[in-house]
Scaffold this active site. Structure first.
Site, PDB file in Angstrom:
ATOM      1  N   TYR A 124       0.824  -1.214   0.000  1.00 56.86           N
ATOM      2  CA  TYR A 124       0.000   0.000   0.000  1.00 56.86           C
ATOM      3  C   TYR A 124       0.858   1.264   0.000  1.00 56.86           C
ATOM      4  O   TYR A 124       0.337   2.370   0.156  1.00 56.86           O
ATOM      5  CB  TYR A 124      -0.924   0.040   1.217  1.00 56.86           C
ATOM      6  CG  TYR A 124      -2.101  -0.904   1.126  1.00 56.86           C
ATOM      7  CD1 TYR A 124      -2.084  -2.007   0.294  1.00 56.86           C
ATOM      8  CD2 TYR A 124      -3.245  -0.682   1.886  1.00 56.86           C
ATOM      9  CE1 TYR A 124      -3.152  -2.877   0.227  1.00 56.86           C
ATOM     10  CE2 TYR A 124      -4.320  -1.547   1.830  1.00 56.86           C
ATOM     11  CZ  TYR A 124      -4.269  -2.644   0.999  1.00 56.86           C
ATOM     12  OH  TYR A 124      -5.340  -3.500   0.936  1.00 56.86           O
ATOM     13  N   LYS A 191       4.041 -13.860   6.063  1.00 53.82           N
ATOM     14  CA  LYS A 191       4.196 -14.952   5.093  1.00 53.82           C
ATOM     15  C   LYS A 191       5.699 -15.095   4.837  1.00 53.82           C
ATOM     16  O   LYS A 191       6.174 -15.094   3.694  1.00 53.82           O
ATOM     17  CB  LYS A 191       3.402 -14.605   3.813  1.00 53.82           C
ATOM     18  CG  LYS A 191       3.323 -15.693   2.788  1.00 53.82           C
ATOM     19  CD  LYS A 191       2.281 -16.747   3.098  1.00 53.82           C
ATOM     20  CE  LYS A 191       2.314 -17.867   2.078  1.00 53.82           C
ATOM     21  NZ  LYS A 191       1.458 -19.001   2.422  1.00 53.82           N
ATOM     22  N   ASP A 225      -2.062 -17.316   5.930  1.00 52.66           N
ATOM     23  CA  ASP A 225      -3.144 -18.199   5.447  1.00 52.66           C
ATOM     24  C   ASP A 225      -3.648 -19.086   6.588  1.00 52.66           C
ATOM     25  O   ASP A 225      -4.845 -19.264   6.789  1.00 52.66           O
ATOM     26  CB  ASP A 225      -2.724 -19.019   4.220  1.00 52.66           C
ATOM     27  CG  ASP A 225      -1.283 -19.482   4.255  1.00 52.66           C
ATOM     28  OD1 ASP A 225      -0.549 -19.071   5.169  1.00 52.66           O
ATOM     29  OD2 ASP A 225      -0.884 -20.274   3.388  1.00 52.66           O
ATOM     30  N   ASP A 249      -5.313  -5.276   6.459  1.00 56.29           N
ATOM     31  CA  ASP A 249      -6.553  -4.817   5.827  1.00 56.29           C
ATOM     32  C   ASP A 249      -7.520  -5.994   5.683  1.00 56.29           C
ATOM     33  O   ASP A 249      -8.699  -5.913   6.048  1.00 56.29           O
ATOM     34  CB  ASP A 249      -6.204  -4.213   4.454  1.00 56.29           C
ATOM     35  CG  ASP A 249      -7.347  -3.422   3.866  1.00 56.29           C
ATOM     36  OD1 ASP A 249      -8.346  -3.203   4.580  1.00 56.29           O
ATOM     37  OD2 ASP A 249      -7.249  -3.012   2.699  1.00 56.29           O
TER      38      ASP A 249
END
Ligand code: NAD
Length: 359
Positions: A124, A191, A225, A249
């Site tokens: 972002y 991640k 995940d 987000d």
């Protein structure tokens, strides 16, 4: 007046939920001088920008603002007023408590999670390259010289910067929040198994910060995940979550879903100097001017704001009043009724009036 606070009504249905919030906060008895400033698509023609300099100056001066949601103009200059505001004021931590309130329809009960999302970098950061432009072709050629991995020449590219400094301050924010609010655990979400450098740095930095809170607040990490699945299956195992911008987000909306939807999910964007309080939801333009949408998320953001300025008693009373009205289920907006077309649903301002009666 004890406090001066910048009030930004926003656009779409924003002004209605913002005004409902202002009257609830005033009814707590806390003395606030509101400095109204504009932002959003409705003022673009007047000021030539959806984020006038006067609005930013007011927040910088008062240090605290509350805002209604603002529509992201599509295909015009500024990408997002909300993102620009967070960058301009360096509001690096996005705080989103997600708590169950009795009476809100949800598959889950007793959710009490706090999301702390990094607000200034990651995908972002706004460093993007459109496909097939001269700059993008140059970048792709340059990268081919630096890295053996081939990028297709017709690609668009977004850059994902994650820095040690930005990670350190947001993780510290999460731990400090945990300490001040008697929370037990912080979980860093990442991640790092795939994005070894960017998310790897986030995780490594989070671990370093966590060491300073050893013995006071527990620390663990989860791959994003797996985190999604765990939150759906065992949300009670989690407490405060700290995440890079994009995952933050997405997980914020997932957690809003656990507590019954965006209508009841408050938020705050906080930096070292200033703080801007706002709901997680957007401006839902289709409901503009209808006195229909749920003001709860912005009112609860107002309660967070009252706590931030040290008005803890008023914050507690406001939150309890909101909880009581929702539990009663009578004077609530359509989305909090058992059926969305329930004729007994009240409007935005009537729900605010019911909350005021409970204060
Ligand atoms: P949205 O949150 O505005 O609305 C999605 C749907 O959620 C609505 O159609 C409505 O059904 C429901 N909803 C949202 N808030 C509600 C409320 N208070 N009460 C009852 N129902 C509610 O999301 P969107 O349609 O994706 O976004 C609309 C605009 O808002 C976009 O331009 C987006 O960029 C912007 N946005 C702004 C902010 C912000 O100001 N911080 C945040 C998110 C989105």
């Amino acid at each position: 007046m004890k406090h001066t606070i910048t009030f930004i009504p926003g656009d779409g249905m924003g002004p209605e939920v913002a005004e409902a919030t202002r009257k609830c906060i005033d009814a707590t008895g806390v003395k606030i001088k509101w400095e109204t400033r504009q932002a959003g698509v409705d003022v673009m023609d007047k000021y030539g920008t959806p984020l006038p300099e006067k609005t930013i100056a007011s927040i910088k001066k008062n240090k605290v603002a509350i805002k209604g949601p603002i529509t992201t103009p599509i295909g015009k200059g500024i990408r997002s007023v909300n993102v620009l505001l967070r960058h301009t004021l360096d509001l690096y931590a996005c705080l989103r408590p997600c708590k169950s309130y009795e009476g809100v329809k949800s598959k889950y009960k007793n959710i009490d999670l706090v999301i702390v999302r990094e607000n200034t970098e990651d995908l972002y950061a706004g460093v993007e390259f459109k496909e097939k432009t001269k700059e993008t072709m140059e970048l792709i050629e340059h990268m081919a010289r630096l890295n053996p991995k081939k990028i297709s020449p017709d690609s668009a590219i977004s850059i994902k910067p994650i820095s040690e400094k930005a990670t350190e301050r947001v993780v510290k924010f999460a731990f400090e929040y945990a300490v001040k609010n008697n929370r037990k655990k912080v979980t860093a979400v990442h991640k790092a198994n795939i994005m070894k450098f960017t998310d790897g740095l986030f995780l490594e930095t989070a671990r370093k910060v966590a060491k300073k809170y050893d013995g006071k607040i527990k620390f663990e990490d989860r791959i994003v995940d797996n985190m999604c699945m765990q939150l759906v299956q065992k949300p009670e195992n989690y407490d405060v979550l700290v995440l890079p911008n994009l995952y933050g987000d997405i997980i914020s909306d997932l957690c809003a879903g656990l507590i019954g939807g965006l209508g009841v999910a408050p938020g705050a964007n906080i930096g070292d100097d200033c703080a801007v309080f706002e709901a997680t939801h957007g401006s839902a333009p289709k409901y503009k001017g209808m006195n229909k949408v749920n003001p709860t998320a912005v009112i609860l953001s107002g309660a967070l704001m009252l706590r931030y300025i040290g008005e803890n008693d008023a914050a507690g009373r406001l939150e309890n009043a909101v909880a009581a009205v929702i539990k009663e289920g009578k004077d609530v907006t359509y989305d909090l009724k058992p059926h969305r077309d329930d004729p007994s649903a009240v409007g935005t301002s009537q729900m605010a009036d019911a909350i005021i009666k409970k204060l």
